[in-house]
Scaffold this motif. Sequence first.
Motif, short mmCIF file in Angstrom:
data_model
loop_
_atom_site.label_atom_id
_atom_site.label_comp_id
_atom_site.label_asym_id
_atom_site.label_seq_id
_atom_site.Cartn_x
_atom_site.Cartn_y
_atom_site.Cartn_z
N GLN A 1 35.50 36.76 48.89
CA GLN A 1 35.11 37.68 47.83
C GLN A 1 35.83 37.34 46.53
N PRO B 1 31.08 30.25 45.12
CA PRO B 1 30.08 31.15 44.49
C PRO B 1 30.69 32.41 43.89
N ALA B 2 31.71 33.00 44.58
CA ALA B 2 32.32 34.21 44.03
C ALA B 2 32.99 33.92 42.70
N ALA C 1 30.40 33.60 39.94
CA ALA C 1 29.90 34.92 39.52
C ALA C 1 30.90 35.62 38.63
N GLY D 1 30.65 34.60 35.13
CA GLY D 1 29.36 34.85 34.53
C GLY D 1 28.35 33.74 34.68
N GLU E 1 25.44 31.54 36.95
CA GLU E 1 24.46 31.79 38.00
C GLU E 1 24.75 30.96 39.24
N ASP F 1 28.54 33.80 30.24
CA ASP F 1 27.60 34.73 29.61
C ASP F 1 28.16 35.39 28.36
N ASP G 1 38.43 39.38 39.77
CA ASP G 1 38.08 40.17 38.58
C ASP G 1 38.70 41.56 38.71
#
Length: 797
Positions: free
Chosen positions: A466, A482-483, A486, A489, A491, A540, A567
Amino acid sequence: MESDEPSSAPFSRSSFSEPAGWGPGTNAPAAVYADSGAGVDPERSFGRVLDLATRLFEAPMGIGTLHANGQPRVVAADGLRDAGLQDEGDGIKARLCTRALRSPGATVVTNAMDDDRLADHPWVAGDPGIHFYAGTPLVGPQGHRIGSLCVLDTEAQSPPPADVDRLEGLAEMIVNELELHRQADAWDRARQQYEAIFNHTYQFTGLLTPDGILVEANDTALEFGGLEREEVVGTPLWDTHWWQTGPETQQKLRAAIEQAAEGEFVRYEAAVQGADETRTIDFSIRPVTDGDGSVTMLIPEGRDITDRKRQERQLRKEKQKTEEALQARDALLGSITENISEGIYRSTPDDGLVYANEALADMLGHRSVDALLEADPVEFYADPDQRADILRRSNRHGGIDGVEVEFRRTDGTTFTGLLSATTVRGPDGAVQYYDGAVTEINEQKRQEQQLRRSRERWRRLVEKLQDGLHIAVDGDIRYINPAGAAIVGAEAPEDVIGRSIQDFVVSERTQQDAVEDRLRMVYQEQASTPPRELEIVGVDGARRVIETYTVPIDFDGERAGQTVFRDITEQKEMEQALREREKQFRSITENVSDGIYRSTPNEGLVYVNHAFVEMFGYESVEALLQIDPVQLYATPEARQESRRITKEKGHIDAVEVVFERKDGSTFTGLASATAVRDEDGEVLYYDGAITDITEQKEQARTLRDRQQKLESLYTATRHLLRAETPDAVATRIQDVLQDVFDYPLAGVDFAEDGRLVPVEGAIASPGQMPTIQSLSAGGTASAPGHTGPERPWWCRT
C-alpha cells in the motif's frame, strides 16, 4: 394513553420540532408513503378518516401529518380554513401535531392553555385559542412512527377512554390503507419488471398449465414463429406452429411435459419450426410448485443453438486436420529433441511415459529409451509422493514451471532437476497427456534460480504494498511500484521511471537541500536516512506531503537507494483540523463558568477546565487530574450512582449532587453527563458539566425562612388584637418576639410608667437584642422617662 397532567420530566420547547424518537430510523419508512411518486395517495387516505375523527370528538379542526426527509409534512387538514388559519405555514400546523409522537399511544390534553407543553403555541396562546388536543401517532408495519393524527377544539373536553381508543383505531385505518396502496404499487411495478424481462430476453420463454396448455409466450418466441399471441394462447404446446417438425418431435414434447408435471426438470435438444426456417434449440421445462409441493405451472424455455451446432461440426473437421498436422509436427519435434541436453518426455494418465528422448534416459541412468519407457514413472522420484503432488498442481493450473524435483537414478544416486510441464486436455476437458522437460542443474544454476525466485517474490511483494516504493540510481528512478506511482499522481509506473527525484520536490530551497543531503547519505556514506516529511509536486501538479526513508542497496551491480514513502497529506490535514477543533473547544470551555470535564472508565479525569479547578478549590489543572475522582464527591455512593445511571441511560441531566472541595467543605452542583461509546457499545469516555447552585439554594432557603417569619408575625399580630386581658397582651408580645425574631425572652411585664418593655432575656446576649423603643399602652412609642397618656384598662396593673 397519556393524560393531560404535565409530565414530571423536564420539558424543553424544542420538543415541538424534535419529538422523542425522531431520527433517521423514524423518518425513512415514512418516506415511502409521503413520496407522491410512489403510487400512494396519502391525502385521500387521510381525508375520510380525518372527517370521522373530528365527528367522533365533535371537534371543529383536525390535522394529519406524515414524516419524511427529517421533517413533518401536513397531508390533510379539516376546519382550519373556517377558523381563519388557512394562511399559516405547514411548519406551524405540523409542530402542533408532533406532540402525538412523544407517546407510544394517544395523547389527550383537556386544556392546552394550562399545559406547559402546548401553552406557547401561536394557536393556543393567540387566535383561535385552542383548548382541547387529542392526537395519536401513526405506527407503520415495522413499528416506526410515520406520522400523526390529531383533533383540536377551542372548547375544553374530557373525552371518554372509548373515544380515545377509537381515535387510535382510526390511525390504524390510515396506516393500513397506506400500506395497501404501497403494496399494490409495488406489485404493479414488479409486474412491469416481469413483463420487461419476459418479453426482452433473447430466449424463447412461455408459461404452461401442468397438462401442457400454453398460457403465455414471450415476444421473442412469437416473432421467431411469425405468430400472434391469440393464435397460440390456449392451445396445447405440441399443436402449436413451432412443434410441427414431425410426429416424433411432438411425441417427445408430450412425454417431456408429463415428466415435468410430476415435478422433474427436463432438458434436451429439439428442432423447432420458425416463420421461414427450422432451428435447433436447447429446450427445457422447469416445474413451478406451491407451498405443498404441487406443480402449479410449467416454464418452457428454449435457447437457439443452431449456430453453435454448426460450429461444432466445423470444429470436428478442423480437429481431424489438426491431429494430422500434429502427427507430422511430432515427428519433426522427435528429431529435434534427440539433439538437446534437456530430458524431454510425454506421459499419459493411463499409460505413463509414451515418449522420452535419449537425454532423459541418460539423465535417469537407463541403458535405452525403450528401457526407460517400460519403467514405472514413480521410480524416477526420490520421494514417490512428490509425483502425485506435481500431477495435481499441473492439472489445477494447466502446467508447472521450473519446479525443483529430487530425481533418483537407477543406481540409487539422486540429482536435482528443474521440471516444467504442460497439461493438455481434450474437448471434453479430460487430461490427454503431459508434455514436459527436465533440466539437471548444478549448484551455481540452483543459486541463480533461487536468486531469480527471490527477485520475483520481492517484485510481487512490493507490487502489492500500500506504501510507495522506488529504487533510484544517482537520483534517477529505475523502478517504482504501482502504489508509489499513484501517490505521485501518475497513471502507471512507466510515467515515472527514468525521471529524477528532484523533479518531484517542491521548489523551496529547504526541501531541495534536504533531498540533496539524503542522497549524499545514501550514495556516498552508504547510510540509511531517518524518516522525514517532504512536500512534493506530483505528475498531475497536485501538492502532497509524504513521509519517506531510504536505505542503500545494490541494484544490478550499481549503488542505489531504495525509498519507502507514503502519502500523509490527508493525515496532516486531519491533524490540523483536530488542532483547530481542540483550540476552539478549549477556547469555549475555558470561558464558561460551569465546570467542564472528561473522564474515562480506566484513567479517571483526563480533562477539566479552569472553572472546574476553581470550583473544587485546587491550585492547578494538573493537581486536580492526579486525584481519584471519588474524592470530589461528599459520598462515594453518589459517584457510583451517577456513573451507573449515565452508563445505563447514556446520560444524566441536571441532577443535584453534593460535592466536596479540597479543603473539606461541600457545595451542591447540578451535574449533567453523556456516555460516549465505541462501535461495540463499550464506553470510551464521559463528557460532563457541573453548575454550582449552592448560592441559589441558600437564597431559596432564606426566602422560605422569611416567608415563615412573616406568616408567624401575621398570626401573632392577629392574636394580639384579640387579647381581652393584660396578661394575654404580654403573652402575645412574647410569642411575637420569640417566634418571629428568634429572641427567646423569659417573659414580658409592665413598667410602672405605663409602657410595655421586655424585662429579661434568658438566652439572647445583649449583642443579639435589637434597640427597642418603649411602647406606650396607647400604642405610641416614646423615649424612656416620658409619661404618656393614661393607660387603657387592658394596660393597667
